[in-house]
Design an enzyme around this catalytic site. Sequence first.
Site, PDB file in Angstrom:
ATOM      1  N   VAL A  35       4.274  -2.602  -1.141  1.00 43.59           N
ATOM      2  CA  VAL A  35       4.003  -3.965  -0.676  1.00 43.59           C
ATOM      3  C   VAL A  35       3.133  -3.897   0.577  1.00 43.59           C
ATOM      4  CG1 VAL A  35       5.021  -6.146   0.085  1.00 43.59           C
ATOM      5  CG2 VAL A  35       6.275  -4.689  -1.519  1.00 43.59           C
TER       6      VAL A  35
ATOM      7  N   ASP B 269      -0.410   6.618   2.455  1.00 39.60           N
ATOM      8  CA  ASP B 269      -0.692   5.872   1.225  1.00 39.60           C
ATOM      9  C   ASP B 269      -2.194   5.982   0.908  1.00 39.60           C
ATOM     10  OD1 ASP B 269      -0.138   4.119  -0.881  1.00 39.60           O
ATOM     11  OD2 ASP B 269      -0.567   2.340   0.335  1.00 39.60           O
ATOM     12  N   HIS B 270      -2.527   6.240  -0.345  1.00 39.31           N
ATOM     13  CA  HIS B 270      -3.930   6.275  -0.801  1.00 39.31           C
ATOM     14  C   HIS B 270      -4.835   7.183   0.009  1.00 39.31           C
ATOM     15  CE1 HIS B 270      -3.569   3.239  -3.902  1.00 39.31           C
ATOM     16  NE2 HIS B 270      -2.886   2.480  -3.066  1.00 39.31           N
TER      17      HIS B 270
ATOM     18  N   SER C 272       2.601  -7.080  -4.026  1.00 40.35           N
ATOM     19  CA  SER C 272       2.565  -8.455  -3.486  1.00 40.35           C
ATOM     20  C   SER C 272       2.166  -9.446  -4.562  1.00 40.35           C
ATOM     21  CB  SER C 272       1.533  -8.549  -2.358  1.00 40.35           C
ATOM     22  OG  SER C 272       1.911  -7.763  -1.271  1.00 40.35           O
TER      23      SER C 272
END
Length: 277
Positions: free
Chosen positions: A226, A79-80, A206
């Site tokens: 999330v 992620d990222h 979230s």
Amino acid sequence: MINLKEILDGTEKGYAVGNFNVHNLEYVQGVVEAAEETQSPVIIAITERPLNYYGIDYLINTVKAAEKNCSVPLCLHLDHGDNLDIVFKCIEAGFSSVMYDGSHLPIEENIANTKKVVEKAAEYGIYAEAELGKLQGIEDGKESTESALTDPEEAKRFVDETGIAVLAVAVGTAHGFYDGEPKLDFERLKAIREKVEVPLVLHGGSGVPAKSVKKAIDIGISKVNVGTELKVAFNQGIKGVWEENPDEIECTAIMGAAREGIKNKVIEKIDLFRSNL
Ligand code: 13P
């Protein structure tokens, strides 16, 4: 492990697959137990800082072990990844999916780097996610104060020129906790959905009210990320043990409660995303 494109196949029928950010073994176990119990696919995601903490070989082998006891599809996703080194390292190490995040760069540079990631991923038979637009908030310990919603025309150009398989969009969510209720720009999301054909991702999942998440999925969000709510669930699990017994020293009791916290939160999200249907 299956790749990102395959795991999102079918989401056009009106559900989204949860991307759950993990930090250690108990997170992975909690996510996988929730997936198995609900019979839902899940994306096990990790950013660079927790990846360095966990250790890439430990993580990959944990997920491989989890897979043996799991009857639903799992995807292991970076992620990222905000630089090509970390993205390429994860592809080469055996991740089944990666996100390259060049959203902080001028669009030309974001396009050029994203193309390199698409090519590298293809060599390994996997697919990549990339981001256009900027989300505010804290992710992977880095704070971003800038926000820029995704422009639908630019999104089309970005997808056409990069050949990216999955697109993360900025439509009003943020990373981390919100002050007040986030307002999503559903008209913008609809316009993006009409312009591009690839699956769309909602980061900053979230704290977004359930009705907004459902509406975003109905419009065409295929993947919801999330992170923060899982951190809270993990910590609350541990706090609960010590509230009940401040002298508790057994790791199995302490970390077991944290794992249970993750599992319950993931089940709640899977129900909301309708990926167990
Ligand atoms: P939250 O921490 O706000 O849930 O965002 C997670 C995320 O988008 C990870 O990519």
